[in-house]
Scaffold this active site. Structure first.
Site, short mmCIF file in Angstrom:
data_model
loop_
_atom_site.label_atom_id
_atom_site.label_comp_id
_atom_site.label_asym_id
_atom_site.label_seq_id
_atom_site.Cartn_x
_atom_site.Cartn_y
_atom_site.Cartn_z
N GLY A 44 -16.26 13.44 40.68
CA GLY A 44 -17.13 12.52 39.94
C GLY A 44 -17.51 11.36 40.82
O GLY A 44 -17.32 11.40 42.05
N TYR A 92 -16.12 8.58 41.10
CA TYR A 92 -14.94 7.94 41.67
C TYR A 92 -14.47 8.68 42.92
O TYR A 92 -14.10 8.09 43.91
CB TYR A 92 -13.85 7.90 40.61
CG TYR A 92 -12.59 7.15 41.00
CD1 TYR A 92 -12.47 5.80 40.68
CD2 TYR A 92 -11.55 7.75 41.67
CE1 TYR A 92 -11.33 5.09 41.02
CE2 TYR A 92 -10.41 7.06 42.03
CZ TYR A 92 -10.30 5.72 41.69
OH TYR A 92 -9.18 5.03 42.03
N GLY A 93 -14.49 10.00 42.85
CA GLY A 93 -14.03 10.82 43.96
C GLY A 93 -13.64 12.20 43.47
O GLY A 93 -14.04 12.63 42.39
N LYS A 94 -12.83 12.91 44.25
CA LYS A 94 -12.42 14.26 43.89
C LYS A 94 -11.14 14.24 43.05
O LYS A 94 -10.36 13.30 43.10
CB LYS A 94 -12.19 15.09 45.15
CG LYS A 94 -13.48 15.38 45.92
CD LYS A 94 -13.21 16.27 47.14
CE LYS A 94 -14.52 16.57 47.87
NZ LYS A 94 -14.29 17.43 49.05
N VAL A 95 -10.96 15.31 42.28
CA VAL A 95 -9.76 15.47 41.46
C VAL A 95 -9.04 16.73 41.94
O VAL A 95 -9.66 17.79 42.10
CB VAL A 95 -10.10 15.59 39.95
CG1 VAL A 95 -8.82 15.72 39.13
CG2 VAL A 95 -10.92 14.40 39.50
N LYS A 106 -6.60 11.97 40.67
CA LYS A 106 -7.94 11.46 40.94
C LYS A 106 -7.87 10.57 42.17
O LYS A 106 -7.26 9.50 42.15
CB LYS A 106 -8.48 10.69 39.73
CG LYS A 106 -9.94 10.28 39.87
CD LYS A 106 -10.55 9.86 38.53
CE LYS A 106 -10.05 8.53 38.06
NZ LYS A 106 -10.83 8.02 36.89
N ASP A 166 -17.35 3.81 28.01
CA ASP A 166 -17.96 4.96 28.69
C ASP A 166 -17.62 6.26 27.96
O ASP A 166 -17.22 7.25 28.58
CB ASP A 166 -17.50 5.01 30.14
CG ASP A 166 -18.45 5.83 31.02
OD1 ASP A 166 -19.60 6.07 30.59
OD2 ASP A 166 -18.06 6.22 32.13
#
Length: 959
Positions: free
Chosen positions: A646, A648-651, A665, A761
């Site tokens: 997403g 924010y970054g990878k999971v 995350k 959100d």
């Protein structure tokens, strides 16, 4: 002065300058190289510390430069190769500096973290370097209005994250690159929404391979090039297209019938080509508002009746296209029609133009040089220009004096916005030269330029308020010093081109802008990408700036401090004092280094565990993991362990030594803003515990690493289930249960958390489904605790996701619990329709409001209900669910229910569906089939009583 003393003093002062600087040495050296390339460096670029806040246009993170934004700064010279050494740079904007010339350096490809490159309106030359294809993080690439030559680099096709590609108005030539074997091409830009390649010298055919069904394009602008050959039928595969411009080329052959598949297209411009064959039937393109196929060689044909089917048509341009026969009266009954240009055809018979039933929207009907024999004017045409010159009717005796037969008829429609009045009390002139009265009648030096629409639009008066409000909202959102804006001189080019609009931006609280304010304003205007309602009225918009020379704070004098002056001042000082200062600085640096070392080894040092201090995280039950531990649990963060990604970054998925499955995350870019969101999510998730909220297991906080460790929720997001991506099918009863679970989680946050929490959100991507398809609310990075219970709102910067945002919060910046309720209402619409909130330019809330008919079964929403629900089955409480949804979506927050009310309503609906779910109503993924066949259904133990919201560990609420 003794030479030895002079050298010593220079050494001392250079050491002092370096000692107090926070900018990394490599970045400081790179900026020095950039300045050497500029004939005129930016004002305020002086001193030892670019990251100290005094260098205009420079932003940093942890002593590394991450952003350079210097639009409209009158820069001159060349962009030096040293730009390639700014390895942490994410944003580069040098737009509107016409003095910047020469080639773009090859080393631009070294900026691996660059996400936005904007060089609009400069004077760069030579081919675009092939190394630009190395910028894997690039999302926004805008090189328009320069003098780039040569071919479009095929390597641009490697930019897999690119959304915006704008190369308009250059000297680019050769074919449009597409992939071939190992060679990349533009057809691989699956995330791109904008191909803006017009006003160049591109040649050859439009490659059929350029278009495919995987593309997400909404704009394809290839106008005014030298393209030839046929329009590829594959264009009809790109179903999201909204604007297509191929005008001003040498395209030939028939228009492919596949174009009728493009039912979302709003503007289609194929004029000034060599197209032939029959005129295609485009009657299914109901959203068309601008159609121009003029000056082509189509076969002679009867006047198409399908024109009258285009219910949104505003402008019809079919000049010199071999049309014959009589125009049907129904054409002029189209409610939005304003401009009709049908001159130089073979149209005959009787012309009937009806203005009364249309509300007088019509402005121009140009039928010059046709064969019309009779004209029957109707009422309501007083403000309509009719041109029938060189028709049979105007050759009859006594008809030459008729207004519509007069040679004085204007060739262009009168603009309804040509004169935008100022308030009556404004002065005609200001006392100072170049000053202009603002719309508020304050004399000032405005920032001026031309606003251009890339698409061909007629700009009715009422759209100006929308445009002005949109601009001012953006200026306020970014806290820019703008008092007001004004528009002037709207013009529409004779040869198809953009609508040009003069724009003046007036300063707030002063007569002119300072360098910082102007740079920020210009940066915003160089990246215009508004989401107005409806969006097709405006975008995309370009701004072409004029030079600005009336700075409120002119900092030229600051550059006069030379090395000689520094030495002179040093001589007058005491060497002992200098050495004392040096010793003090050295001690200070040593102290800071020690503190940093401690912070690296103790991530909790700045997070005091004193619970009386509410400004620091109160960690309850969240475990601190080391980087090495998480690296081990995820097999060194291997690609096989990636389970999502997403903003924010990878999971990553992982397994703890005790066998517990976890989701990690990992932040992609560690920054101050990310750190604040990281801190907020840890604080909130460590304090709230509810079965419908994702549980926080722990976190990792180390230099350059921020990771959150959650419980693993195996069935992914609600969005994936509704789209069919996860393979899970949700029937109606299961959707009611998902809605109930999400509502319970939100109600807990609003009413039982201490202090209450507003999520901000809520969306289908933030609702996860566990092994029993229970809903869990996730992602608390934007959440806001609300400690002041006496107030009905808090004022805060608007954040959230477009399509889900509460319009009241969006316009007032007043955040309330009811803002979450509105977002939840949009989520409920997704459960009904499985559509995105904004899909193909249409807002689902508006669509449903328009379609609801409470006199019909399912409120007349059969065409919108997701077929996966099973329309052949009974949908218990469907109408009640729709009523509740629309209540949540009320414009005024005071008319919306609370989340506790929502929980009660959905519980009541599920009770009507039966207190225990049957296996048939719980269709899930394949992994659940064996469970559903057993005697104990996985959902049968869940009750729907009103106390369910309190079934987990809660914290007594203050409010």
């Amino acid at each position: 002065m003794d030479h030895t003393v002079r050298v010593l003093l220079l050494f001392v002062f250079n050491y002092l300058l370096a000692a107090v600087a926070e900018t990394a040495n490599e970045d400081y050296s790179a900026l020095q190289g950039l300045m050497n390339g500029f004939l005129k460096k930016p004002d305020s670029w002086d001193g030892p510390d670019p990251c100290g806040g005094s260098w205009i246009g420079i932003k940093c993170n942890d002593s590394r430069i991450t952003s350079i934004t210097l639009p409209s700064m009158n820069l001159k010279g060349r962009l030096a190769d040293d730009i390639g050494f700014l390895s942490e740079l994410q944003d580069l904007d040098l737009s509107y500096n016409r003095g910047l010339t020469g080639p773009l350096p090859q080393k631009i490809g070294n900026l691996k973290k660059l996400s936005s490159l904007s060089l609009v309106g400069c004077n760069f030359t030579d081919p675009i370097p092939d190394t630009i294809g190395q910028l894997q993080q690039l999302v926004f690439l805008s090189l328009n209005s320069n003098s780039f030559s040569g071919r479009i680099p095929p390597s641009i096709g490697n930019l897999s994250n690119l959304s915006w590609l704008d190369l308009t108005d250059n000297q680019l030539e050769g074919p449009i690159p597409v992939s071939s074997g190992t060679t990349p091409g533009l057809d691989k830009l699956y995330k791109a929404q904008h191909f803006h390649l017009g006003m160049n010298k591109l040649s050859g055919q439009i490659p059929p391979q350029l278009f495919n069904s995987e593309l997400t394009l909404i704009h394809v602008l290839l106008d005014q090039n030298q393209l030839s050959g046929n329009i590829p039928p594959t264009l009809g595969l790109v179903l999201d297209l909204e604007v297509v411009r191929f005008d001003g080329n040498s395209l030939s052959g028939s228009v492919p019938q596949s174009l009728k598949n493009l039912t979302n297209v709003q503007q289609l411009v194929l004029s000034n080509n060599k197209l032939s064959g029959p005129l295609p039937d485009l009657g299914e393109m109901k959203r068309l508002n601008y159609l121009d196929m003029s000056n082509n060689s189509f076969e002679s044909s009867e006047f198409p009746r399908w024109f009258s089917y285009l219910e949104n048509l505003v402008t019809l341009m079919m000049e010199n296209t071999n049309l014959e026969g009589q125009i049907p009266d129904s054409l002029f009954n189209l409610a939005s029609l304003q401009i009709v240009k049908l001159n130089d055809n073979k149209i005959n018979g009787t012309l009937v133009v009806n203005g009364t039933t249309r509300g007088n929207q019509l402005r121009l009907v140009n039928l010059q040089r046709n064969s019309i024999e009779k004209f029957v004017p109707q009422d309501g045409l007083q403000n309509v220009t009719i041109i029938l010159l060189d028709n049979h009717i105007c050759r009859e005796t006594g008809m030459a004096s008729k207004p519509y037969c007069s040679t004085s008829s204007p060739a262009q429609p009168p603009s309804s916005i040509s004169d935008i009045p100022q308030p009556s009390n404004c002065p005609e002139k200001c006392n100072e030269p170049d000053q202009i009265p603002s719309p508020k009648c304050i004399c000032a030096y405005p920032y001026q330029g031309t606003l251009k629409s890339r698409v061909l639009l007629n700009f009715p008066d009422q759209y100006f308020a929308k445009l002005e409000n949109g601009l001012m909202f953006s200026f306020r959102t970014y806290h820019l010093p703008v008092d007001s804006v004004s528009f002037s001189n709207p013009t529409e080019n004779l040869f198809p081109g953009p609508l040009n609009l003069g724009l003046k931006v007036f300063p707030s609280g002063q007569e002119g802008f300072n360098h910082t304010g102007l740079s920020n304003i210009a940066s915003l205007l160089s990246n215009l990408s508004y989401e107005f309602e409806p969006p097709e009225l405006f975008g995309p918009l370009d701004f072409v700036a004029e030079d600005y020379g009336h700075y409120e704070e002119n900092s030229k004098g600051r550059d006069s401090l030379s090395t000689a002056v520094i030495i002179g001042v040093a001589v007058c000082g005491s060497l002992l004092l200098v050495l004392a200062l040096l010793a003090g600085v050295y001690a200070f640096r040593q102290k800071k280094r020690a503190e940093r070392a401690i912070e690296r080894t103790d991530p909790f040092r700045s997070w005091d565990t004193n619970e009386r201090n509410s400004a620091i995280p109160q960690l309850k039950g969240a475990r601190h993991f080391s980087f090495q531990e998480l690296q081990k649990y995820t097999k060194n963060f291997s690609q096989d362990n990636e389970i999502g990604y997403g903003g924010y970054g990878k999971v990553y998925g992982g397994t703890l030594p005790n066998g517990q499955l976890i989701a990690i995350k990992r932040a992609q870019n560690v920054s101050l803003q990310r750190g604040l969101e990281f801190k907020a999510e840890i604080e909130l998730l460590s304090r709230v515990h509810h079965k419908n909220l994702v549980s926080l297991v722990g976190f990792c906080f180390e230099p350059d690493e921020q990771m959150l460790v959650y419980e693993y929720v195996p069935n992914g997001t609600l969005k994936d289930s509704l789209s069919g991506k996860s393979g899970i099918r949700l029937d109606w009863t299961r959707r009611l249960k998902v809605a109930l679970g999400a509502a319970r989680g939100l109600a807990y946050l609003h009413e039982l958390a201490d202090p209450p929490i507003i999520h901000r959100d809520i969306k289908s991507n933030n609702i996860l489904l566990d092994e029993r398809l229970n809903a869990k609310v996730s992602d608390f990075g934007l959440s806001k605790p609300w400690a002041d219970c006496e107030k009905d709102h808090m004022t805060t910067q608007v954040k959230g996701t477009l399509g889900y945002l509460d319009p009241e919060y969006y316009t007032s910046e007043h955040l309330t619990k009811k803002s979450d309720v509105y977002s939840f209402g949009v989520l409920m619409l997704e459960l009904i329709t499985a559509r995105k909130p904004i899909e193909r330019g249409q807002y689902i809330v508006k669509i449903v409001r328009k379609e609801i008919d409470k006199t019909k079964e399912l409120y007349g929403l059969h065409g919108l209900v997701d077929p996966a629900i099973g329309l052949s089955l009974t949908l218990p409480s469907f109408e009640k669910f729709v009523d509740l949804t629309m209540n949540c979506l009320e414009e005024s927050s005071t008319n919306r229910p609370t989340m506790t009310d929502v929980v009660r309503e959905i519980e009541s609906m599920l009770l009507q569906a039966g207190p225990n779910l049957t296996p048939e109503s719980a269709s899930t993924s394949v992994s659940f089939e064996d469970v559903s066949k057993g005697s104990h259904h996985p959902y049968s133990n869940e009750s729907f009583d009103s106390s369910a919201v309190n079934s987990s560990t809660t914290i007594k609420g203050k409010c």
